[in-house]
Scaffold this motif. Structure first.
Motif, mmCIF file in Angstrom:
data_model
loop_
_atom_site.group_PDB
_atom_site.id
_atom_site.type_symbol
_atom_site.label_atom_id
_atom_site.label_comp_id
_atom_site.label_asym_id
_atom_site.label_seq_id
_atom_site.Cartn_x
_atom_site.Cartn_y
_atom_site.Cartn_z
ATOM 1 N N ILE A 25 0.859 -1.182 0.000
ATOM 2 C CA ILE A 25 0.000 0.000 0.000
ATOM 3 C C ILE A 25 0.894 1.231 0.000
ATOM 4 C CG2 ILE A 25 -1.737 1.301 1.270
ATOM 5 C CD1 ILE A 25 -2.772 -1.380 2.347
ATOM 6 N N TRP A 26 0.589 2.161 -0.900
ATOM 7 C CA TRP A 26 1.384 3.378 -1.055
ATOM 8 C C TRP A 26 0.559 4.593 -0.637
ATOM 9 C CZ3 TRP A 26 6.161 3.917 -4.058
ATOM 10 C CH2 TRP A 26 6.765 2.694 -4.326
ATOM 11 N N TYR A 27 1.260 5.551 -0.027
ATOM 12 C CA TYR A 27 0.644 6.809 0.396
ATOM 13 C C TYR A 27 1.462 7.965 -0.154
ATOM 14 C CZ TYR A 27 -1.984 4.021 3.757
ATOM 15 O OH TYR A 27 -2.814 3.105 4.334
ATOM 16 N N LEU A 28 0.804 9.092 -0.332
ATOM 17 C CA LEU A 28 1.478 10.311 -0.767
ATOM 18 C C LEU A 28 1.414 11.325 0.360
ATOM 19 C CD1 LEU A 28 0.383 11.054 -4.424
ATOM 20 C CD2 LEU A 28 2.592 11.585 -3.472
ATOM 21 N N PRO A 29 2.508 12.014 0.658
ATOM 22 C CA PRO A 29 2.449 13.069 1.675
ATOM 23 C C PRO A 29 1.422 14.136 1.276
ATOM 24 C CG PRO A 29 4.728 12.567 1.115
ATOM 25 C CD PRO A 29 3.864 11.839 0.117
ATOM 26 N N ASN A 30 0.675 14.629 2.255
ATOM 27 C CA ASN A 30 -0.361 15.642 1.978
ATOM 28 C C ASN A 30 0.208 16.911 1.364
ATOM 29 O OD1 ASN A 30 -2.360 13.986 2.961
ATOM 30 N ND2 ASN A 30 -2.366 14.902 4.998
ATOM 31 N N ASP A 31 1.471 17.201 1.645
ATOM 32 C CA ASP A 31 2.047 18.442 1.124
ATOM 33 C C ASP A 31 2.669 18.279 -0.267
ATOM 34 O OD1 ASP A 31 4.228 16.941 1.861
ATOM 35 O OD2 ASP A 31 5.156 18.496 3.099
ATOM 36 N N THR A 32 2.447 17.131 -0.908
ATOM 37 C CA THR A 32 2.952 16.941 -2.268
ATOM 38 C C THR A 32 2.221 17.903 -3.194
ATOM 39 O OG1 THR A 32 3.340 14.598 -1.818
ATOM 40 C CG2 THR A 32 3.303 15.281 -4.144
ATOM 41 N N PRO A 33 2.944 18.759 -3.898
ATOM 42 C CA PRO A 33 2.274 19.725 -4.780
ATOM 43 C C PRO A 33 1.477 19.002 -5.874
ATOM 44 C CG PRO A 33 4.600 20.277 -4.523
ATOM 45 C CD PRO A 33 4.396 18.928 -3.906
ATOM 46 N N ARG A 34 0.287 19.497 -6.128
ATOM 47 C CA ARG A 34 -0.575 18.921 -7.159
ATOM 48 C C ARG A 34 0.158 18.891 -8.508
ATOM 49 N NH1 ARG A 34 -5.575 17.338 -8.075
ATOM 50 N NH2 ARG A 34 -6.603 17.815 -10.046
ATOM 51 N N ALA A 35 0.935 19.926 -8.782
ATOM 52 C CA ALA A 35 1.678 19.987 -10.039
ATOM 53 C C ALA A 35 2.644 18.808 -10.155
ATOM 54 C CB ALA A 35 2.434 21.305 -10.155
ATOM 55 N N ALA A 36 3.257 18.401 -9.046
ATOM 56 C CA ALA A 36 4.189 17.270 -9.068
ATOM 57 C C ALA A 36 3.446 15.964 -9.357
ATOM 58 C CB ALA A 36 4.937 17.169 -7.741
ATOM 59 N N ILE A 37 2.241 15.816 -8.816
ATOM 60 C CA ILE A 37 1.435 14.621 -9.060
ATOM 61 C C ILE A 37 1.023 14.571 -10.532
ATOM 62 C CG2 ILE A 37 -0.729 13.439 -8.490
ATOM 63 C CD1 ILE A 37 -0.440 14.816 -5.672
ATOM 64 N N LEU A 38 0.584 15.711 -11.056
ATOM 65 C CA LEU A 38 0.185 15.774 -12.466
ATOM 66 C C LEU A 38 1.377 15.507 -13.383
ATOM 67 C CD1 LEU A 38 -2.227 18.839 -12.327
ATOM 68 C CD2 LEU A 38 -2.855 16.429 -12.589
ATOM 69 N N GLU A 39 2.546 16.008 -12.994
ATOM 70 C CA GLU A 39 3.759 15.777 -13.789
ATOM 71 C C GLU A 39 4.126 14.295 -13.799
ATOM 72 O OE1 GLU A 39 8.470 16.984 -13.753
ATOM 73 O OE2 GLU A 39 7.036 18.363 -12.850
ATOM 74 N N ALA A 40 4.002 13.631 -12.647
ATOM 75 C CA ALA A 40 4.291 12.195 -12.579
ATOM 76 C C ALA A 40 3.321 11.413 -13.462
ATOM 77 C CB ALA A 40 4.210 11.708 -11.139
ATOM 78 N N ALA A 41 2.047 11.775 -13.419
ATOM 79 C CA ALA A 41 1.052 11.103 -14.259
ATOM 80 C C ALA A 41 1.343 11.348 -15.737
ATOM 81 C CB ALA A 41 -0.356 11.578 -13.906
ATOM 82 N N ALA A 42 1.747 12.563 -16.072
ATOM 83 C CA ALA A 42 2.054 12.890 -17.472
ATOM 84 C C ALA A 42 3.273 12.107 -17.963
ATOM 85 C CB ALA A 42 2.295 14.390 -17.626
ATOM 86 N N THR A 43 4.232 11.874 -17.075
ATOM 87 C CA THR A 43 5.420 11.110 -17.440
ATOM 88 C C THR A 43 5.050 9.671 -17.796
ATOM 89 O OG1 THR A 43 6.789 12.455 -15.975
ATOM 90 C CG2 THR A 43 7.670 10.306 -16.603
ATOM 91 N N LEU A 44 4.079 9.113 -17.095
ATOM 92 C CA LEU A 44 3.669 7.728 -17.331
ATOM 93 C C LEU A 44 2.640 7.599 -18.453
ATOM 94 C CD1 LEU A 44 3.232 6.624 -13.618
ATOM 95 C CD2 LEU A 44 5.050 5.940 -15.178
#
Length: 142
Positions: A25-44
Motif C-alpha cells: 500500500i502506497w501513500y502520498l504526503p499531503n504536502d505533495t504539490p498537485r503539479a508534481a502529481i500531475l507531472e508524474a502522471a504525465a510522465t507515465l
C-alpha cells in the motif's frame, strides 16, 4: 488493515492513500504539490494516437467471439468507448492483449477483463498510472 486503521494512519502520518502496487500500500504526503502529481502522471501517460488500429482489433475480436445481440449503432458506440479507454495504454500492449483474448476467449470481454489483462501485462507502470489518476480524481480541488 481496516478502513478505520488506514484513515488513522493517514491522519498520524499526514499522508493520503495512493493505491497498492505489487502487494504494497502506497501513500502520498499531503504536502505533495498537485503539479508534481500531475507531472508524474504525465510522465507515465501514453500520448493519444489514431484510434483506427484499435477499433479494427476490437472489430476482429467481436467477429471471432460470441457476444450479446445489439444494434450496429450500439456496437459501434461500445467500440468507441473501449477504444477511448484503450488510448491511454501503449498501443503494443493493447494489440497484444486483444489478440490474446481473441485466441483464448469464447466471449467478447467486459471492459474489466481487458483492463485486468492490461494491468497484468504492464506491471507496475500501468498500476502506478491508474493509482495516480485515481488519486487525482479523489482529490480534485473543491
Amino acid at each position: 488493515m481496516s478502513f478505520g486503521e488506514m484513515k488513522d494512519f493517514e491522519r498520524r502520518t499526514e499522508t493520503n492513500f495512493l493505491g497498492s502496487m505489487n502487494g504494497e500500500i502506497w501513500y502520498l504526503p499531503n504536502d505533495t504539490p498537485r503539479a508534481a502529481i500531475l507531472e508524474a502522471a504525465a510522465t507515465l501517460k501514453v500520448p493519444r494516437r489514431d484510434p483506427r488500429p484499435i477499433l479494427g482489433a476490437l472489430k476482429r475480436l467481436w467477429l471471432s467471439t460470441k457476444h450479446e445481440k445489439m444494434s450496429e449503432a450500439d456496437r459501434d458506440e461500445l467500440f468507441r468507448a473501449y477504444a477511448d479507454r484503450l488510448s491511454s495504454y501503449p498501443e503494443e500492449a493493447c494489440a497484444s492483449v486483444l489478440i490474446s483474448i481473441e485466441r483464448t476467449s469464447k466471449f467478447f470481454p467486459a471492459w474489466s477483463d481487458i483492463e485486468s489483462a492490461l494491468s497484468e501485462r504492464l506491471g507496475w507502470r500501468g498500476t502506478a498510472l491508474q493509482n495516480l489518476r485515481g488519486y487525482i480524481q479523489r482529490n480534485q480541488p473543491q
